[in-house]
Scaffold this active site. Structure first.
Site, PDB file in Angstrom:
ATOM      1  N   ARG A   1      13.832 -26.449  97.694  1.00  0.00           N
ATOM      2  CA  ARG A   1      12.905 -25.454  97.147  1.00  0.00           C
ATOM      3  C   ARG A   1      11.668 -26.087  96.540  1.00  0.00           C
ATOM      4  O   ARG A   1      11.664 -27.273  96.207  1.00  0.00           O
ATOM      5  CB  ARG A   1      13.617 -24.618  96.077  1.00  0.00           C
ATOM      6  CG  ARG A   1      14.687 -23.700  96.674  1.00  0.00           C
ATOM      7  CD  ARG A   1      15.313 -22.816  95.629  1.00  0.00           C
ATOM      8  NE  ARG A   1      16.341 -21.977  96.218  1.00  0.00           N
ATOM      9  CZ  ARG A   1      16.253 -20.646  96.363  1.00  0.00           C
ATOM     10  NH1 ARG A   1      15.184 -20.004  95.943  1.00  0.00           N
ATOM     11  NH2 ARG A   1      17.235 -19.978  96.916  1.00  0.00           N
ATOM     12  N   CYS A  28      17.039 -14.177 101.532  1.00  0.00           N
ATOM     13  CA  CYS A  28      16.922 -13.111 102.537  1.00  0.00           C
ATOM     14  C   CYS A  28      15.541 -12.469 102.574  1.00  0.00           C
ATOM     15  O   CYS A  28      15.380 -11.386 103.146  1.00  0.00           O
ATOM     16  CB  CYS A  28      17.986 -12.053 102.317  1.00  0.00           C
ATOM     17  SG  CYS A  28      19.643 -12.689 102.647  1.00  0.00           S
ATOM     18  N   TYR A  36      20.232 -27.930  88.653  1.00  0.00           N
ATOM     19  CA  TYR A  36      19.390 -27.337  89.705  1.00  0.00           C
ATOM     20  C   TYR A  36      19.367 -25.816  89.652  1.00  0.00           C
ATOM     21  O   TYR A  36      20.421 -25.170  89.495  1.00  0.00           O
ATOM     22  CB  TYR A  36      19.907 -27.794  91.077  1.00  0.00           C
ATOM     23  CG  TYR A  36      18.997 -27.424  92.237  1.00  0.00           C
ATOM     24  CD1 TYR A  36      17.633 -27.732  92.212  1.00  0.00           C
ATOM     25  CD2 TYR A  36      19.496 -26.793  93.372  1.00  0.00           C
ATOM     26  CE1 TYR A  36      16.801 -27.407  93.284  1.00  0.00           C
ATOM     27  CE2 TYR A  36      18.663 -26.469  94.449  1.00  0.00           C
ATOM     28  CZ  TYR A  36      17.315 -26.783  94.393  1.00  0.00           C
ATOM     29  OH  TYR A  36      16.491 -26.468  95.448  1.00  0.00           O
ATOM     30  N   LYS A  54      18.190 -16.459  86.632  1.00  0.00           N
ATOM     31  CA  LYS A  54      19.318 -15.579  86.942  1.00  0.00           C
ATOM     32  C   LYS A  54      20.166 -15.287  85.701  1.00  0.00           C
ATOM     33  O   LYS A  54      20.615 -14.160  85.477  1.00  0.00           O
ATOM     34  CB  LYS A  54      20.198 -16.198  88.044  1.00  0.00           C
ATOM     35  CG  LYS A  54      19.455 -16.354  89.357  1.00  0.00           C
ATOM     36  CD  LYS A  54      18.952 -15.051  89.815  1.00  0.00           C
ATOM     37  CE  LYS A  54      17.863 -14.979  90.828  1.00  0.00           C
ATOM     38  NZ  LYS A  54      17.676 -15.681  91.976  1.00  0.00           N
ATOM     39  N   ARG A  85      23.363 -22.666  93.551  1.00  0.00           N
ATOM     40  CA  ARG A  85      24.132 -21.972  92.512  1.00  0.00           C
ATOM     41  C   ARG A  85      25.616 -21.994  92.871  1.00  0.00           C
ATOM     42  O   ARG A  85      25.992 -21.927  94.032  1.00  0.00           O
ATOM     43  CB  ARG A  85      23.685 -20.513  92.378  1.00  0.00           C
ATOM     44  CG  ARG A  85      22.454 -20.291  91.543  1.00  0.00           C
ATOM     45  CD  ARG A  85      22.131 -18.822  91.384  1.00  0.00           C
ATOM     46  NE  ARG A  85      21.834 -18.184  92.646  1.00  0.00           N
ATOM     47  CZ  ARG A  85      22.658 -17.402  93.321  1.00  0.00           C
ATOM     48  NH1 ARG A  85      23.871 -17.119  92.844  1.00  0.00           N
ATOM     49  NH2 ARG A  85      22.300 -16.892  94.473  1.00  0.00           N
ATOM     50  N   SER A 107      19.804 -13.394  97.881  1.00  0.00           N
ATOM     51  CA  SER A 107      19.270 -14.753  97.852  1.00  0.00           C
ATOM     52  C   SER A 107      19.022 -15.267  99.265  1.00  0.00           C
ATOM     53  O   SER A 107      19.871 -15.110 100.139  1.00  0.00           O
ATOM     54  CB  SER A 107      20.257 -15.672  97.140  1.00  0.00           C
ATOM     55  OG  SER A 107      20.444 -15.210  95.824  1.00  0.00           O
ATOM     56  N   ASP A 116      10.996 -12.444  92.611  1.00  0.00           N
ATOM     57  CA  ASP A 116      12.447 -12.612  92.433  1.00  0.00           C
ATOM     58  C   ASP A 116      13.050 -11.644  91.418  1.00  0.00           C
ATOM     59  O   ASP A 116      14.184 -11.220  91.591  1.00  0.00           O
ATOM     60  CB  ASP A 116      12.747 -14.045  91.987  1.00  0.00           C
ATOM     61  CG  ASP A 116      14.199 -14.456  92.241  1.00  0.00           C
ATOM     62  OD1 ASP A 116      14.698 -14.236  93.367  1.00  0.00           O
ATOM     63  OD2 ASP A 116      14.841 -14.987  91.318  1.00  0.00           O
ATOM     64  N   HIS A 174      16.990  -7.833  90.959  1.00  0.00           N
ATOM     65  CA  HIS A 174      16.682  -8.989  91.811  1.00  0.00           C
ATOM     66  C   HIS A 174      15.672  -8.534  92.869  1.00  0.00           C
ATOM     67  O   HIS A 174      16.040  -8.302  94.020  1.00  0.00           O
ATOM     68  CB  HIS A 174      17.991  -9.462  92.459  1.00  0.00           C
ATOM     69  CG  HIS A 174      17.920 -10.811  93.091  1.00  0.00           C
ATOM     70  ND1 HIS A 174      18.808 -11.214  94.065  1.00  0.00           N
ATOM     71  CD2 HIS A 174      17.083 -11.861  92.900  1.00  0.00           C
ATOM     72  CE1 HIS A 174      18.529 -12.447  94.436  1.00  0.00           C
ATOM     73  NE2 HIS A 174      17.490 -12.855  93.755  1.00  0.00           N
TER      74      HIS A 174
END
Ligand code: GTP
Ligand code: SPV
Ligand code: MN
Length: 590
Positions: free
Chosen positions: A373, A253, A200, A209, A72, A251, A276, A229
């Site tokens: 990912r 974590c 992506y 998001k 991102r 993100s 998420d 989140h």
């Protein structure tokens, strides 16, 4: 008469001038057809999808994004509200008309010779009053297939929309993947996102998001709910009772690992609801209820293994839902996806994420991109909760906030009450990770793990959290955790992953009022020996360090918090200012 959706599609055709328009129906036949097209389609000489070893990873395909487009891009992400103040100092802002003009120039004719995919999707279940109707437009077949994994797609959405104009419009074109012509523009007041130049992740899968956090947080503010989140789990104890938790971590974590946690303690089981995003509403009984509006995991590959996250490895090897995608990982000689940490043995003959032969002794870089990912359906997950599709969601008893901190923040700490919990979450800091382009390992404030995702002024968001607390009966307990504290050699002191369950067990005992606590300057800590350590080789000395609240570190921390609060001028809620003043007194700061 044309439906609003047809009018929208017609306008998009005129703007993008695609060769063909394809409206997705979400069927399995459609997925097979699109995968087959993507296997034959080449971009820069490389097939968009390559089949992986079906013996090890059934129904799985490999994709490489453009090397300039691997995470991102927050500096290219804008919230375009009518005034700059509404977007707040936490967002980049652009005037909506100016932003639209810019995007229209990029969009004009950008799908010439290509297929325009129209994706009618819903965030939430079709039966849920909390669900939201959406349409994404894209010219990326990889994005179209990813959206099919991450959301519920189908003609039911078209029927639900009917003649209404109340649906989210996500307009995406990958364009020429040029970082100079890359923007992700949000228009919360128009339920609209425009994204150009990236293919992506959160930049391109607009249901994630962009809609479910930035736009939805704004809708939640207006409508009295929260878009967060957060992962959602149910913890079942041997009596069969299930306690539901939300877990907010920035993100990269630990949300996905938390969501699929296999407890190290006997007699417990974790059920997965989401990894998420959580949409949180006040139920009819006055409690907080959460739904996961998504249907898949877009999870960080590096670090995932049978040892750290066995449930995710089983999810990836499950073949129920078609297809699973791996992006920017490396590939081994058996045509399996490969990444750092997947096993203790190193495999030779690795091809790295950019297609080059990889030599671990000479190449001073990882073989898999740190933000590589997998995109996999939640239906492949063996611990999927039977409450996953519940239209009302699950009742929440505990909310966990956690950053990635090498020091300062203890392993776990409980907030005295809702207001203090909101304060603790509002002052969270975390080290930046590879999920975002830019530097890694710098501490930044990341309140509620929402700093990059709050679609309006974050000071008002804090007030919204406080107000929600006033409306609920029996507010959930709020906990702050830190799995990432390091020793002076830079090694993690806490084993993390499955052992994190030991901390969750303590939280359940606190929720059930079975045990006491120890007061500290920053909140309530576990009493000595209250964290169950059976079967874990960790010394008392390290446990003490994990819970150390160091005055010097907190004096530094408070400086950073004040600097952050100052950015919001006088908008920070008085309740939080009071909490900060109390914290300063506790540390003897005038
Ligand atoms: P996003 O998908 O970006 O939102 O990330 P996430 O919050 O879901 O994080 P995820 O669970 O994918 O973990 C990110 C990275 O942190 C991975 O490399 C994990 O292996 C690592 N990680 C997760 N949990 C722990 C933990 O408890 N301890 C340690 N040391 N590392 C962890
Ligand atoms: C995150 O960065 O928090 C993610 C990945 O979950 S992305 O979808 O790219 O935002
Ligand atoms: Mn995330």
């Amino acid at each position: 008469m044309l439906t609003t959706m047809n009018v929208f599609i017609k306008n998009m055709q005129e703007l993008f001038q695609p060769n063909k328009t394809y409206i997705m129906d979400g069927s399995i036949e459609e997925a097979k057809k699109l995968v087959s097209i993507a296997q034959k389609m080449k971009i820069n000489g490389e097939p968009v999808l390559k089949k992986l070893n079906a013996m090890e990873y059934p129904n799985s395909y490999y994709h490489r994004s453009n090397p300039n487009d691997v995470a991102r891009t927050e500096h290219l992400t804008f919230v375009c509200t009518s005034s700059k103040e509404e977007a707040g100092p936490n967002n980049n802002w652009m005037d909506p008309d100016e932003a639209k003009k810019k995007m229209m120039n990029f969009f004009k004719g950008s799908m010439k010779g290509k297929t325009m995919y129209v994706i009618p999707f819903i965030m939430g279940t079709f039966e849920s009053k909390y669900a939201k109707n959406c349409i994404q437009i894209t010219d990326s077949i990889y994005v179209a297939l990813s959206m099919r994994i991450m959301t519920r797609i189908g003609s039911q959405v078209t029927t639900r929309i009917g003649n209404s104009s109340d649906f989210f419009k996500g307009i995406h074109s990958i364009g020429d993947v040029n970082p100079d012509r890359r923007f992700i523009m949000h228009f919360p007041q128009e339920n609209l996102v425009m994204s150009f130049g990236s293919g992506y992740g959160g930049n391109a899968l607009l249901g994630k998001k962009c809609y479910s956090l930035r736009i939805a947080s704004y809708l939640g503010y207006k409508e009295g709910w929260l878009a967060e989140h957060m992962a959602i789990i149910g913890v079942q104890s041997s009596s069969g009772k299930i306690t539901y938790f939300l877990g907010a971590f920035p993100s990269a974590c630990g949300k996905t690992n938390f969501a699929l946690l296999e407890p190290v303690l006997k007699g417990y089981k974790v059920w997965t609801i989401g990894d998420d995003i959580a949409w949180i509403n006040i139920g009819d009984d006055g409690r907080l209820y959460a739904i996961n509006p998504e249907t898949g995991f877009f999870g960080v590959a590096p670090g995932t293994s049978f040892k750290t996250n066995p449930i995710m490895m089983r999810t990836l090897k499950n073949n129920k839902f078609y297809p699973t995608l791996f992006t920017n990982t490396a590939i081994d000689s058996n045509n399996n996806p490969w990444w750092e940490g997947i096993s203790e043995k190193f495999q030779s003959d690795i091809i790295d994420w950019q297609g080059k032969k990889y030599n671990k002794d000479f190449d001073n870089r990882p073989a898999a991109h740190p933000n590589s990912r997998f995109t996999v359906s939640i239906h492949n997950c063996p611990t999927l909760s039977e409450m996953f599709n519940d239209p009302n969601g699950v009742p929440i008893s505990g909310i966990i906030f956690g950053g990635r901190r090498r020091d300062t923040v203890p392993l776990v700490c409980e907030a005295k009450d809702w207001k203090n919990g909101v304060f603790s979450a509002s002052i969270m800091g975390s080290e930046t990770t590879a999920a975002t382009s830019g530097s890694i390992g710098n501490i930044r404030r990341d309140p509620m793990a929402m700093f990059p995702f709050c679609g309006y002024n974050m000071a008002e968001y804090f007030q919204h959290w406080i107000d929600i607390g006033k409306k609920i009966k029996n507010p959930p307990k709020i906990f702050i955790v830190n799995w990432f504290r390091k020793d002076k050699y830079g090694k993690f002191m806490w084993p993390g992953f499955r052992d994190n369950f030991r901390v969750i067990k303590w939280m359940i005992d606190r929720i059930e009022n079975k045990i006491g606590f120890k007061e500290s300057e920053i909140g309530l800590l576990p009493q000595n020996n209250a964290i169950e350590l059976d079967g874990l080789n960790i010394s008392q000395r390290i446990m003490t360090k994990l819970f150390n609240v160091n005055k010097e570190e907190w004096v530094q921390e408070i400086k950073m918090i004040e600097e952050f609060y100052t950015k919001f001028e006088n908008k920070i809620p008085q309740d939080l200012k009071n909490c900060l003043a109390e914290l300063k007194i506790k540390f003897g700061i005038e």
